[in-house]
Motif scaffolding. Structure first.
Motif, PDB file in Angstrom:
ATOM      1  N   GLN A 168      -3.102  -5.686   0.829  1.00 45.19           N
ATOM      2  CA  GLN A 168      -2.339  -5.879  -0.399  1.00 45.19           C
ATOM      3  C   GLN A 168      -1.612  -4.609  -0.826  1.00 45.19           C
ATOM      4  O   GLN A 168      -0.757  -4.651  -1.707  1.00 45.19           O
ATOM      5  N   ILE A 169      -1.947  -3.494  -0.194  1.00 38.46           N
ATOM      6  CA  ILE A 169      -1.373  -2.209  -0.576  1.00 38.46           C
ATOM      7  C   ILE A 169      -0.005  -2.017   0.079  1.00 38.46           C
ATOM      8  O   ILE A 169       0.151  -2.202   1.282  1.00 38.46           O
ATOM      9  N   ARG A 170       0.973  -1.638  -0.726  1.00 36.29           N
ATOM     10  CA  ARG A 170       2.307  -1.298  -0.224  1.00 36.29           C
ATOM     11  C   ARG A 170       2.610   0.134  -0.654  1.00 36.29           C
ATOM     12  O   ARG A 170       2.864   0.387  -1.841  1.00 36.29           O
ATOM     13  N   PRO A 171       2.569   1.080   0.271  1.00 28.93           N
ATOM     14  CA  PRO A 171       2.814   2.484  -0.073  1.00 28.93           C
ATOM     15  C   PRO A 171       4.191   2.676  -0.713  1.00 28.93           C
ATOM     16  O   PRO A 171       5.137   1.952  -0.409  1.00 28.93           O
ATOM     17  N   GLY A 172       4.266   3.642  -1.611  1.00 25.44           N
ATOM     18  CA  GLY A 172       5.539   3.938  -2.253  1.00 25.44           C
ATOM     19  C   GLY A 172       5.347   4.485  -3.655  1.00 25.44           C
ATOM     20  O   GLY A 172       4.220   4.718  -4.105  1.00 25.44           O
ATOM     21  N   ARG A 173       6.439   4.680  -4.330  1.00 28.97           N
ATOM     22  CA  ARG A 173       6.447   5.182  -5.697  1.00 28.97           C
ATOM     23  C   ARG A 173       6.655   4.018  -6.655  1.00 28.97           C
ATOM     24  O   ARG A 173       7.573   3.203  -6.469  1.00 28.97           O
ATOM     25  N   TYR A 174       5.796   3.908  -7.681  1.00 27.44           N
ATOM     26  CA  TYR A 174       5.876   2.813  -8.643  1.00 27.44           C
ATOM     27  C   TYR A 174       5.913   3.346 -10.080  1.00 27.44           C
ATOM     28  O   TYR A 174       5.482   4.465 -10.342  1.00 27.44           O
ATOM     29  N   TYR A 175       6.429   2.524 -10.982  1.00 28.47           N
ATOM     30  CA  TYR A 175       6.416   2.900 -12.400  1.00 28.47           C
ATOM     31  C   TYR A 175       5.916   1.726 -13.226  1.00 28.47           C
ATOM     32  O   TYR A 175       6.151   0.565 -12.902  1.00 28.47           O
ATOM     33  N   TYR A 223      -0.047  -3.268 -17.599  1.00 26.76           N
ATOM     34  CA  TYR A 223       0.789  -4.469 -17.612  1.00 26.76           C
ATOM     35  C   TYR A 223       1.384  -4.777 -16.247  1.00 26.76           C
ATOM     36  O   TYR A 223       0.970  -5.708 -15.590  1.00 26.76           O
ATOM     37  N   ALA A 224       2.380  -4.014 -15.799  1.00 26.64           N
ATOM     38  CA  ALA A 224       2.998  -4.298 -14.497  1.00 26.64           C
ATOM     39  C   ALA A 224       3.615  -3.040 -13.917  1.00 26.64           C
ATOM     40  O   ALA A 224       4.155  -2.199 -14.644  1.00 26.64           O
ATOM     41  N   TRP A 225       3.522  -2.928 -12.591  1.00 25.84           N
ATOM     42  CA  TRP A 225       4.122  -1.810 -11.863  1.00 25.84           C
ATOM     43  C   TRP A 225       5.230  -2.343 -10.963  1.00 25.84           C
ATOM     44  O   TRP A 225       5.054  -3.324 -10.252  1.00 25.84           O
ATOM     45  N   LEU A 226       6.391  -1.668 -10.995  1.00 28.34           N
ATOM     46  CA  LEU A 226       7.521  -2.050 -10.156  1.00 28.34           C
ATOM     47  C   LEU A 226       7.889  -0.884  -9.242  1.00 28.34           C
ATOM     48  O   LEU A 226       7.710   0.282  -9.618  1.00 28.34           O
ATOM     49  N   PRO A 227       8.433  -1.161  -8.046  1.00 28.73           N
ATOM     50  CA  PRO A 227       8.808  -0.083  -7.135  1.00 28.73           C
ATOM     51  C   PRO A 227       9.846   0.844  -7.749  1.00 28.73           C
ATOM     52  O   PRO A 227      10.823   0.377  -8.345  1.00 28.73           O
ATOM     53  N   GLU A 228       9.639   2.136  -7.638  1.00 34.25           N
ATOM     54  CA  GLU A 228      10.528   3.124  -8.255  1.00 34.25           C
ATOM     55  C   GLU A 228      11.948   3.036  -7.689  1.00 34.25           C
ATOM     56  O   GLU A 228      12.928   3.239  -8.389  1.00 34.25           O
TER      57      GLU A 228
END
Length: 232
Positions: A168-175, A223-228
């Motif tokens: 379920q993990i997708r590496p990257g930067r999230y906000y 709440y929610a994290w989206l890809p940076e």
């Protein structure tokens, strides 16, 4: 748990907008009558249930079989007619004995919610899909308001509060779009090694990095994290 995001300004916008809005999205007019389904009748399931939604009910949860669906050739409203897209949305979605127009209205209201949330803030609309605050977005958008497909595509890459592991993990930067003041997060690697963690006591937007070596990611109150790299 509901967060201040939809409990505040956005829900006010939605309430006022839906009260005044009776037409369908994407330029298609509603021709199927005005029947309104109750909450218990609504057959549209959330498109973005949390990662542990299936397990949250516990081992004692009883499985219920779905009621038989209305055959495609019987998907007709009491008056008027359905457009091609409306009928495609209804296929395998209307339980026998239910008015297809009521089911269609559920999908159209989902489109209406997205349209008005986009006016508030596009990231807010995407986050609402990620968390399930706006349920049934994927099928509604696919057939009734295709102009919002980009919202569904972005939501598929986001994370709602919860715990995610391994595949379920997708590496990257999230906000975090609209974190609460109790927002906390942790990214761990092999053996539970802490790779990143923190808290947002201010409730302001925060970012995290999910490393390629991450094995688990936990978020609470964010709440929610989206890809940076995929900002709206």
């Amino acid at each position: 748990m509901r967060y201040p995001f939809l409990a505040g300004a956005a829900v006010v916008v939605l309430t006022a907008a839906l009260a005044a809005c009776g037409s369908s999205s994407d330029g298609e007019h509603r021709e199927a009558g005005d029947a309104k389904p109750s909450a218990a009748e609504s057959p549209v399931a959330g498109a973005t249930a949390g990662p542990d939604a299936g397990a949250s009910a516990g081992p004692s949860a009883k499985k219920t079989s779905e009621p038989p669906k209305l055959p495609t050739d019987e998907l007709t409203p009491a008056t008027g007619s359905f457009t091609k897209r409306q009928k495609e949305y209804l296929v395998d979605r209307v339980p026998k004995g239910m008015d297809p127009a009521a089911v269609l209205q559920t999908g159209q209201e989902t489109c209406d919610k997205l349209s008005y949330l986009v006016k508030v803030d596009k990231d807010t609309a995407v986050a609402a899909i990620v968390t399930g605050e706006v349920a049934g977005a994927e099928p509604a958008v696919a057939h009734l308001c295709t102009d919002h497909q980009d919202l569904v595509d972005r939501a598929a890459l986001g994370y709602a509060d919860g715990t995610y592991k391994n595949q379920q993990i997708r590496p990257g930067r999230y906000y975090a779009v609209t974190p609460t003041k109790s927002c906390t997060w942790q990214v761990t690697g092999a053996g539970g090694k802490n790779l990143a963690s923190g808290a947002s006591g201010s409730g302001k937007r925060v970012g995290i990095t999910v490393a390629t070596t991450a094995r688990a990611f936990t978020s609470t109150g964010c709440y929610a994290w989206l890809p940076e790299g995929d900002k709206g």
